[in-house]
Design an enzyme around this catalytic site. Structure first.
Site, PDB file in Angstrom:
ATOM      1  N   ARG A  12       0.844  -1.197   0.000  1.00 42.47           N
ATOM      2  CA  ARG A  12       0.000   0.000   0.000  1.00 42.47           C
ATOM      3  C   ARG A  12       0.878   1.246   0.000  1.00 42.47           C
ATOM      4  O   ARG A  12       2.080   1.189   0.238  1.00 42.47           O
ATOM      5  CB  ARG A  12      -0.916   0.019   1.226  1.00 42.47           C
ATOM      6  CG  ARG A  12      -0.187   0.021   2.541  1.00 42.47           C
ATOM      7  CD  ARG A  12      -1.138  -0.002   3.711  1.00 42.47           C
ATOM      8  NE  ARG A  12      -0.428   0.030   4.983  1.00 42.47           N
ATOM      9  CZ  ARG A  12      -1.017   0.120   6.161  1.00 42.47           C
ATOM     10  NH1 ARG A  12      -2.325   0.161   6.232  1.00 42.47           N
ATOM     11  NH2 ARG A  12      -0.298   0.149   7.266  1.00 42.47           N
ATOM     12  N   GLY A  13       0.249   2.382  -0.254  1.00 38.57           N
ATOM     13  CA  GLY A  13       0.907   3.673  -0.128  1.00 38.57           C
ATOM     14  C   GLY A  13       2.164   3.817  -0.966  1.00 38.57           C
ATOM     15  O   GLY A  13       2.226   3.397  -2.124  1.00 38.57           O
ATOM     16  N   ILE A  14       3.184   4.412  -0.350  1.00 34.21           N
ATOM     17  CA  ILE A  14       4.438   4.668  -1.055  1.00 34.21           C
ATOM     18  C   ILE A  14       5.081   3.366  -1.516  1.00 34.21           C
ATOM     19  O   ILE A  14       5.584   3.267  -2.638  1.00 34.21           O
ATOM     20  CB  ILE A  14       5.395   5.467  -0.149  1.00 34.21           C
ATOM     21  CG1 ILE A  14       4.873   6.899   0.042  1.00 34.21           C
ATOM     22  CG2 ILE A  14       6.805   5.495  -0.729  1.00 34.21           C
ATOM     23  CD1 ILE A  14       5.630   7.707   1.084  1.00 34.21           C
ATOM     24  N   ARG A  34       2.916  -6.898   6.346  1.00 35.94           N
ATOM     25  CA  ARG A  34       2.635  -7.463   7.666  1.00 35.94           C
ATOM     26  C   ARG A  34       1.177  -7.862   7.811  1.00 35.94           C
ATOM     27  O   ARG A  34       0.851  -8.863   8.440  1.00 35.94           O
ATOM     28  CB  ARG A  34       3.019  -6.468   8.761  1.00 35.94           C
ATOM     29  CG  ARG A  34       2.948  -7.054  10.161  1.00 35.94           C
ATOM     30  CD  ARG A  34       3.400  -6.069  11.213  1.00 35.94           C
ATOM     31  NE  ARG A  34       2.543  -4.884  11.235  1.00 35.94           N
ATOM     32  CZ  ARG A  34       2.641  -3.921  12.137  1.00 35.94           C
ATOM     33  NH1 ARG A  34       3.593  -3.968  13.055  1.00 35.94           N
ATOM     34  NH2 ARG A  34       1.837  -2.887  12.098  1.00 35.94           N
ATOM     35  N   ASP A  48       6.710 -10.137   9.199  1.00 29.46           N
ATOM     36  CA  ASP A  48       6.912  -9.122  10.220  1.00 29.46           C
ATOM     37  C   ASP A  48       8.414  -8.862  10.292  1.00 29.46           C
ATOM     38  O   ASP A  48       9.182  -9.725  10.728  1.00 29.46           O
ATOM     39  CB  ASP A  48       6.379  -9.629  11.562  1.00 29.46           C
ATOM     40  CG  ASP A  48       6.549  -8.616  12.684  1.00 29.46           C
ATOM     41  OD1 ASP A  48       7.274  -7.619  12.494  1.00 29.46           O
ATOM     42  OD2 ASP A  48       5.962  -8.820  13.766  1.00 29.46           O
ATOM     43  N   GLY A  77       7.393   0.651   7.597  1.00 28.63           N
ATOM     44  CA  GLY A  77       7.539   1.461   8.797  1.00 28.63           C
ATOM     45  C   GLY A  77       6.208   1.667   9.500  1.00 28.63           C
ATOM     46  O   GLY A  77       5.140   1.439   8.931  1.00 28.63           O
ATOM     47  N   TYR A 140       9.710   8.380  15.818  1.00 29.53           N
ATOM     48  CA  TYR A 140       9.717   8.247  14.362  1.00 29.53           C
ATOM     49  C   TYR A 140      10.910   8.990  13.758  1.00 29.53           C
ATOM     50  O   TYR A 140      11.627   8.455  12.902  1.00 29.53           O
ATOM     51  CB  TYR A 140       8.399   8.791  13.816  1.00 29.53           C
ATOM     52  CG  TYR A 140       8.214   8.632  12.326  1.00 29.53           C
ATOM     53  CD1 TYR A 140       7.915   7.384  11.777  1.00 29.53           C
ATOM     54  CD2 TYR A 140       8.310   9.722  11.465  1.00 29.53           C
ATOM     55  CE1 TYR A 140       7.729   7.235  10.411  1.00 29.53           C
ATOM     56  CE2 TYR A 140       8.125   9.586  10.106  1.00 29.53           C
ATOM     57  CZ  TYR A 140       7.837   8.340   9.578  1.00 29.53           C
ATOM     58  OH  TYR A 140       7.655   8.194   8.232  1.00 29.53           O
ATOM     59  N   LYS A 144      14.029   7.359  11.609  1.00 31.34           N
ATOM     60  CA  LYS A 144      14.277   7.759  10.223  1.00 31.34           C
ATOM     61  C   LYS A 144      15.625   8.450  10.063  1.00 31.34           C
ATOM     62  O   LYS A 144      16.280   8.335   9.018  1.00 31.34           O
ATOM     63  CB  LYS A 144      13.141   8.663   9.736  1.00 31.34           C
ATOM     64  CG  LYS A 144      11.801   7.932   9.616  1.00 31.34           C
ATOM     65  CD  LYS A 144      11.831   6.819   8.585  1.00 31.34           C
ATOM     66  CE  LYS A 144      10.474   6.242   8.281  1.00 31.34           C
ATOM     67  NZ  LYS A 144      10.494   5.204   7.226  1.00 31.34           N
TER      68      LYS A 144
END
Length: 234
Positions: A12-14, A34, A48, A77, A140, A144
């Site tokens: 999903r997403g990026i 996951r 995981d 992440g 976070y 990063k």
């Protein structure tokens, strides 16, 4: 020749945008995820990344399906945003273990084959927050920012084997996660961005695509911001 690519958190997403972009170039792309479902048209392995045994098993399956990993994109992440006074040790440790520890586990598992082949591309997905910081995201931001030091150390370790290691640092990006933000909060974040809008996941994917390409063969240890100017000067 199509390459064997692994994108963690690629359902999903990026992560999904990156996986689709590399697959469109003809690469054989596997993704780990996951939870949820594997994306259609890509080889998906549930994993995981905080569990070293699961990482080993997932990469073993991917190697059997499409050969040793030649391009790794460490994207998976999580966030557990809290002000420091309210941040539990578990909130802090879980984010570090997933975002930074996960990249370590996956990179360590695939890099041996890259060294033997004397070629490879590793791209780690960081965040503009790593450079600029953000209230309520100490865990976070630390995870990063850690990816940047990790990548530059690997770039020095692996450069003699023709393996490049780089970081893409997205800013606010239109995904399910950011779309769930309260409208007032989203507007506040957009006001900080010189280009005045959030990124599309495809814009992040194109930066990764470049760093994974032959055209980026002499780039390593770099941090490429894709944040509309939000973190410039940091």
């Amino acid at each position: 020749m199509p390459r064997s690519v692994l994108v963690t958190g690629g359902n999903r997403g990026i992560g999904l945008a990156i996986a689709r972009a590399l697959a469109a170039d003809g690469d054989r792309v596997a993704v780990t995820y996951r939870s949820g479902q594997p994306p259609e048209g890509l080889f998906g392995v549930q994993c995981d990344i905080t569990d070293g045994e699961q990482v080993d098993a997932a990469v073993t399956r991917i190697e059997a399906e499409q050969g040793p990993v030649e391009v790794l994109v460490a994207n998976a992440g999580i966030t557990r945003d809290r002000l420091l006074m309210r941040m539990s040790e578990d909130d802090f440790a879980a984010v570090l273990d997933t975002n930074l520890g996960g990249a370590y586990r996956v990179a360590k598992r695939v890099v041996g084959r890259m060294i033997r082949a004397r070629q490879g591309r590793i791209v780690l997905i960081s965040s503009a927050v790593a450079l600029s910081g953000e209230a309520g995201q100490a865990n976070y931001a630390a995870s990063k920012a850690g990816l940047i030091g990790f990548s530059r150390s690997l770039a020095k370790e692996l450069g003699s084997r023709n393996i490049t290691v780089n970081v893409v640092s997205p800013g606010l990006t239109s995904t399910d996660m950011t779309d769930a933000l309260p409208e007032a909060r989203r507007e506040e974040l957009v006001r900080r961005i010189p280009l005045g809008r959030a990124a599309d996941p495809q814009e992040i994917a194109q930066a990764v695509r470049f760093l994974a390409s032959p055209q980026a063969a002499y780039i390593t240890g770099a941090v490429l911001p894709v944040d509309g100017g939000a973190a410039m000067g940091h």
